[in-house]
Every structure is written in structure tokens, then in C-alpha cells.
Design a protein around this motif. Structure first.
Motif, PDB file in Angstrom:
ATOM      1  N   LEU A  28       0.847  -3.315   4.077  1.00  0.00           N
ATOM      2  CA  LEU A  28       1.016  -1.866   4.163  1.00  0.00           C
ATOM      3  C   LEU A  28       2.450  -1.509   3.793  1.00  0.00           C
ATOM      4  CD1 LEU A  28       0.049   0.966   4.910  1.00  0.00           C
ATOM      5  CD2 LEU A  28       0.587   0.446   7.294  1.00  0.00           C
ATOM      6  N   ASP A  87      -2.421   3.591   4.394  1.00  0.00           N
ATOM      7  CA  ASP A  87      -3.341   2.653   5.029  1.00  0.00           C
ATOM      8  C   ASP A  87      -4.791   2.961   4.625  1.00  0.00           C
ATOM      9  OD1 ASP A  87      -3.753   0.446   6.820  1.00  0.00           O
ATOM     10  OD2 ASP A  87      -4.522   1.851   8.288  1.00  0.00           O
ATOM     11  N   ALA A  95      -6.379   1.581   1.293  1.00  0.00           N
ATOM     12  CA  ALA A  95      -6.474   0.125   1.116  1.00  0.00           C
ATOM     13  C   ALA A  95      -7.763  -0.283   0.419  1.00  0.00           C
ATOM     14  CB  ALA A  95      -6.359  -0.579   2.468  1.00  0.00           C
ATOM     15  N   LYS A 147       1.802   1.710  -3.560  1.00  0.00           N
ATOM     16  CA  LYS A 147       0.611   2.125  -4.310  1.00  0.00           C
ATOM     17  C   LYS A 147       0.295   3.594  -4.054  1.00  0.00           C
ATOM     18  CE  LYS A 147      -4.244   0.845  -5.055  1.00  0.00           C
ATOM     19  NZ  LYS A 147      -5.319  -0.124  -4.716  1.00  0.00           N
ATOM     20  N   LEU A 177       0.833  -1.207   0.000  1.00  0.00           N
ATOM     21  CA  LEU A 177       0.000   0.000   0.000  1.00  0.00           C
ATOM     22  C   LEU A 177       0.870   1.260   0.000  1.00  0.00           C
ATOM     23  CD1 LEU A 177      -2.705  -1.165   2.553  1.00  0.00           C
ATOM     24  CD2 LEU A 177      -3.065  -0.739   0.115  1.00  0.00           C
TER      25      LEU A 177
END
Length: 224
Positions: free
Chosen positions: A190, A52, A55, A7, A4
Motif C-alpha cells: 500500500l 487500498d 488493489a 498507482k 498502491l
């Protein structure tokens, strides 16, 4: 598997990067007076709050309600990454709502509102396509705070730590009573070291009108 954190950083074009930087600045300045978060280093905020929060971005659509929005996690990062969302943030503490209104104004977030209200007092039953909650309560309690406000066919999404299976088992009865299908757990990284879970509950039928119960009963006497 992409984390994450990766991302999040890959998603930042010029405008999104600017908005997140402004959000960090507001959070740090307001935190000096109002204790909004224990995480105050910008790099940690980026990972432990912003990365976070995104997500569930691929599962959020349409109108979104954030229960117990706090300092705006996960709803503000979701809105920045996915501007098409229509966001309502509900929180029971006025100081947090004041902060959220400042964030909305300074970041110029359209179709976004913050409301000072407890979950059991919300009147817009079965209105939202997506209801999210992060770090609010156990799932057996959280289901009662979320599912009454989800449209049939919509989703309740709870942000949880990696070890959520036992918590979900204890919540199965509540989810069924409140109109939800069997929950889906999606695990994500994460960072390389930290794992997260999101629990997705699709609403299959209307929630009985007596839920959510008032008087803090979802916490003190969860559905069993």
C-alpha cells in the motif's frame, strides 16, 4: 514494485481527481453526524481508503457486488477508476445506504446502486462476475457471504492484511463446499511500510442452494 499509493495518484486524470475530491468532501461532512470512518484527514483517506480500494481493480470486471459496502470501500473507488463496472453495493445499515445514495447522486455514477439488505437476504444468486468485500469478516465466514452470488467462472475477492495464510487455511473447506477453486493470494504494497493482500477465489461450480445460511450462522458456525 510500485505501491498502491503511487498507482492511485498516477491514475488521477482531471475527472477522476474531481470525483475523488468530491467523495472526500461528502465523507467528511456526513461523518460528522454518522461516524462512517475513523479516518478523516483527506491525505489519509486517499491512501488508507482510496488507494487500498483499488488493489483489486485489475481483477474486477462486468457486474460487481460489494458485500458490506460501508461508506463505499472498495466499490466506489473501483467504479471511479474503472467506469465500465456495473456496481451494486449492499449494506445492512440504512444510514450507510443513504450516504451511498448521496455519493451516487453527487458523483453522477451510472450503473451504480446501493441496497439496504443483509448478505443472506440477497436473491440474485450466481449473478455477478465479481463479488468484493473489505474488512467484513474472517474468510471462513466471508466465503459464505460472497460465493453464492458469484457466477460460475466469476471471482470472489476479499481484501485482507498481509498475514492471511492461516485465515485462508481455516477457510479451505468452506471455499470447496461453496463451489470455489483454491484461492490465490496476491500481495501488494500500500505504501513503502504497509503491505496488503487480496484473496481471489474463482467459482468453479454452483453453490448448494442452502447457502448462505440465515440467522447469522456464517459468523457463529462457519463451515468446517
Amino acid at each position: 514494485m510500485i505501491t498502491l499509493e503511487e498507482k492511485f495518484y498516477k491514475s488521477l486524470d482531471g475527472e477522476k481527481k474531481f470525483l475523488f475530491e468530491k467523495y472526500v468532501d461528502l465523507l467528511i461532512r456526513w461523518n460528522e453526524k454518522f461516524n462512517l470512518t475513523a479516518i478523516t484527514e483527506p491525505s489519509e483517506i486517499n491512501v488508507k481508503h482510496f488507494a487500498d480500494s483499488i488493489a483489486a481493480v485489475d481483477y474486477c470486471n462486468g457486474s460487481l457486488l460489494d458485500i458490506g459496502a460501508g461508506a463505499g470501500f472498495p466499490s466506489v473507488p473501483l467504479k471511479i477508476i474503472k467506469p465500465s463496472l456495473n456496481v451494486t453495493m449492499a449494506d445492512s445499515l440504512n444510514k450507510r445506504v443513504n450516504f451511498l445514495n448521496e455519493v451516487i447522486k453527487e458523483l453522477k455514477l451510472e450503473r451504480t446502486a446501493a441496497v439496504h439488505i443483509r448478505a443472506e437476504e440477497i436473491k440474485e444468486r450466481e449473478k455477478y462476475d465479481t463479488v468484493v468485500a473489505r474488512a467484513v469478516a474472517p474468510l471462513s465466514t466471508l466465503a459464505e457471504y460472497m460465493l453464492p452470488f458469484v457466477k460460475v467462472g466469476g471471482k470472489a475477492i476479499a481484501y485482507k492484511s498481509s498475514d492471511v495464510e492461516n485465515e485462508l487455511k481455516q477457510a479451505e473447506k468452506a471455499i470447496e463446499v461453496l463451489g470455489g477453486e483454491k484461492a490465490q493470494i496476491i500481495k501488494m504494497k500500500l505504501t513503502d511500510e504497509i503491505e496488503r493482500s487480496i484473496v481471489i477465489i474463482t467459482k468453479k461450480k454452483n453453490t448448494p442452494s442452502k447457502y448462505p445460511r440465515a440467522g447469522n450462522k456464517p459468523r457463529t458456525n462457519p463451515i468446517k
